[in-house]
Design a protein around this motif. Structure first.
Motif, PDB file in Angstrom:
ATOM      1  N   ILE A  81       0.835  -1.206   0.000  1.00  0.00           N
ATOM      2  CA  ILE A  81       0.000   0.000   0.000  1.00  0.00           C
ATOM      3  C   ILE A  81       0.868   1.254   0.000  1.00  0.00           C
ATOM      4  O   ILE A  81       0.591   2.226  -0.712  1.00  0.00           O
ATOM      5  CB  ILE A  81      -0.964  -0.006   1.210  1.00  0.00           C
ATOM      6  CG1 ILE A  81      -1.962  -1.166   1.071  1.00  0.00           C
ATOM      7  CG2 ILE A  81      -1.703   1.327   1.335  1.00  0.00           C
ATOM      8  CD1 ILE A  81      -2.852  -1.367   2.289  1.00  0.00           C
TER       9      ILE A  81
ATOM     10  N   HIS B 216      -3.517   3.993  -4.288  1.00  0.00           N
ATOM     11  CA  HIS B 216      -3.493   3.677  -2.858  1.00  0.00           C
ATOM     12  C   HIS B 216      -4.872   3.196  -2.404  1.00  0.00           C
ATOM     13  O   HIS B 216      -5.008   2.196  -1.686  1.00  0.00           O
ATOM     14  CB  HIS B 216      -3.062   4.929  -2.084  1.00  0.00           C
ATOM     15  CG  HIS B 216      -2.876   4.711  -0.617  1.00  0.00           C
ATOM     16  ND1 HIS B 216      -3.940   4.645   0.260  1.00  0.00           N
ATOM     17  CD2 HIS B 216      -1.753   4.566   0.130  1.00  0.00           C
ATOM     18  CE1 HIS B 216      -3.485   4.471   1.479  1.00  0.00           C
ATOM     19  NE2 HIS B 216      -2.160   4.407   1.436  1.00  0.00           N
ATOM     20  N   THR B 217      -5.909   3.884  -2.845  1.00  0.00           N
ATOM     21  CA  THR B 217      -7.281   3.535  -2.473  1.00  0.00           C
ATOM     22  C   THR B 217      -7.698   2.211  -3.101  1.00  0.00           C
ATOM     23  O   THR B 217      -8.376   1.397  -2.461  1.00  0.00           O
ATOM     24  CB  THR B 217      -8.259   4.646  -2.898  1.00  0.00           C
ATOM     25  OG1 THR B 217      -7.828   5.890  -2.340  1.00  0.00           O
ATOM     26  CG2 THR B 217      -9.672   4.349  -2.425  1.00  0.00           C
TER      27      THR B 217
ATOM     28  N   ILE C 270      -5.800  -0.415  -3.934  1.00  0.00           N
ATOM     29  CA  ILE C 270      -5.146  -1.522  -3.238  1.00  0.00           C
ATOM     30  C   ILE C 270      -5.741  -1.697  -1.845  1.00  0.00           C
ATOM     31  O   ILE C 270      -5.996  -2.821  -1.396  1.00  0.00           O
ATOM     32  CB  ILE C 270      -3.624  -1.284  -3.162  1.00  0.00           C
ATOM     33  CG1 ILE C 270      -3.032  -1.236  -4.570  1.00  0.00           C
ATOM     34  CG2 ILE C 270      -2.946  -2.383  -2.345  1.00  0.00           C
ATOM     35  CD1 ILE C 270      -1.563  -0.836  -4.620  1.00  0.00           C
ATOM     36  N   SER C 271      -6.003  -0.587  -1.173  1.00  0.00           N
ATOM     37  CA  SER C 271      -6.574  -0.640   0.176  1.00  0.00           C
ATOM     38  C   SER C 271      -7.954  -1.272   0.172  1.00  0.00           C
ATOM     39  O   SER C 271      -8.302  -2.046   1.081  1.00  0.00           O
ATOM     40  CB  SER C 271      -6.652   0.779   0.766  1.00  0.00           C
ATOM     41  OG  SER C 271      -5.363   1.344   0.887  1.00  0.00           O
TER      42      SER C 271
ATOM     43  N   TYR D 126      -7.826  -5.167  -0.461  1.00  0.00           N
ATOM     44  CA  TYR D 126      -7.435  -5.882   0.764  1.00  0.00           C
ATOM     45  C   TYR D 126      -8.437  -5.657   1.890  1.00  0.00           C
ATOM     46  O   TYR D 126      -8.901  -6.613   2.517  1.00  0.00           O
ATOM     47  CB  TYR D 126      -6.044  -5.432   1.211  1.00  0.00           C
ATOM     48  CG  TYR D 126      -5.663  -5.946   2.589  1.00  0.00           C
ATOM     49  CD1 TYR D 126      -5.395  -7.305   2.792  1.00  0.00           C
ATOM     50  CD2 TYR D 126      -5.577  -5.082   3.682  1.00  0.00           C
ATOM     51  CE1 TYR D 126      -5.053  -7.786   4.054  1.00  0.00           C
ATOM     52  CE2 TYR D 126      -5.232  -5.557   4.940  1.00  0.00           C
ATOM     53  CZ  TYR D 126      -4.977  -6.902   5.137  1.00  0.00           C
ATOM     54  OH  TYR D 126      -4.651  -7.379   6.376  1.00  0.00           O
TER      55      TYR D 126
ATOM     56  N   LEU E  65      -4.768 -10.199  -2.668  1.00  0.00           N
ATOM     57  CA  LEU E  65      -5.233  -9.326  -1.584  1.00  0.00           C
ATOM     58  C   LEU E  65      -6.531  -9.849  -0.982  1.00  0.00           C
ATOM     59  O   LEU E  65      -6.761  -9.731   0.227  1.00  0.00           O
ATOM     60  CB  LEU E  65      -5.409  -7.902  -2.106  1.00  0.00           C
ATOM     61  CG  LEU E  65      -4.091  -7.235  -2.514  1.00  0.00           C
ATOM     62  CD1 LEU E  65      -4.342  -5.954  -3.301  1.00  0.00           C
ATOM     63  CD2 LEU E  65      -3.243  -6.934  -1.281  1.00  0.00           C
TER      64      LEU E  65
END
Length: 275
Positions: A112, A121-122, A124-125, A128, A224
């Motif tokens: 991240i 970033h958002t 991938i976050s 997961y 993820l």
């Protein structure tokens, strides 16, 4: 009846069965490939032709799941459209029992952090933190976020099923900001034409972040989702609840994560005890 008419009849049958557009496309493609390889009138294709086509796929080293999807497509077509029954003599490919590859919590943090772009970033976050499939991520709309209940509504996912999953509190601020800028029916992640991104785009973003984070494992979007389920299990979350969050029909599908999760960190190798 021409090949075109047979294809259209097959598509119509699948639409009436409420198959997804993706499944219809895949099944039709395998059928077309089979016709091209055998170079035989569909009404004259027999068991030997089908075995030849499946062997052709096997020689290309496709996954067992791919082989079985092709099998299902052909069985559906010849069984339901042409009313042929020879498939009962052809066994399915046995799928190898593999445990999923997961990231450690430290690797997730690095992954991240490697995404400098706020949008990436958002992405991938969310993959997961909510345990999303990549196809679900790209189709997220602003109306799917329930900020009062900290839930994300996953609409008509795999198997034409709806479900709710977790909305990470760490993402509330950035998602609420997007909620003020977009309309309820707008996609969260869009391209310059305001349509949703492709799954291939997300895969490239994940691959790039994994390389920057120097993660040696093969990382793809589904890694993820595997990590989400495994880490919840390690934290003591009931497996039935994890099943609901993931949208699995069978508990056996979710139980694969019991083979990956480390439930007791106090257990050590006997080698450490003797050296």
């Amino acid at each position: 009846m021409s090949n075109y008419d047979l294809f259209e009849k097959f598509r119509q049958y699948m639409k009436l069965r409420n198959f997804s557009d993706h499944t219809i496309e895949i099944y039709t493609r395998y059928l077309s490939d089979c016709f091209s390889l055998t170079n035989t009138d569909p009404t004259h294709i027999d068991e030997d032709h089908i075995k030849k086509y499946l062997s052709h796929l096997q020689q290309k080293h496709v996954a067992s799941s791919t082989l079985n999807t092709a099998y299902s497509a052909l069985k559906l077509y010849f069984g339901q459209i042409l009313r042929r029954k020879f498939f009962i003599h052809i066994p399915r490919s046995k799928r190898p029992k593999q445990i999923p590859s997961v990231l450690s919590k430290q690797e997730v943090i690095r992954l991240i952090a490697a995404a400098n772009n706020p949008k990436h970033h958002t992405m991938i976050s969310l993959l997961y933190g909510a345990g999303l499939r990549v196809s679900e991520l790209v189709r997220l709309k602003m109306k799917h976020f329930d900020f009062d209940r900290n839930r994300i509504f996953i609409e008509q996912a795999k198997g034409k099923k709806d479900r709710y999953t977790l909305l990470p509190t760490t993402l509330r601020k950035i998602l609420q900001k997007q909620n003020t800028l977009k309309k309820p029916n707008d996609y969260l992640f869009t391209n310059p034409t305001d349509y949703h991104l492709t799954t291939t785009t997300i895969q490239k973003i994940i691959k790039s972040a994994a390389e920057k984070a120097d993660i040696k494992k093969h990382v793809h979007p589904h890694t993820l989702r595997h990590s989400f389920a495994t880490h919840l299990l390690e934290n003591g979350t009931d497996i039935r609840y994890i099943q609901e969050l993931l949208g699995h029909t069978k508990i056996e599908t979710t139980q694969i994560y019991t083979h990956v999760a480390i439930r007791d960190t106090s257990i050590e190798s006997p080698l450490d005890a003797v050296l």
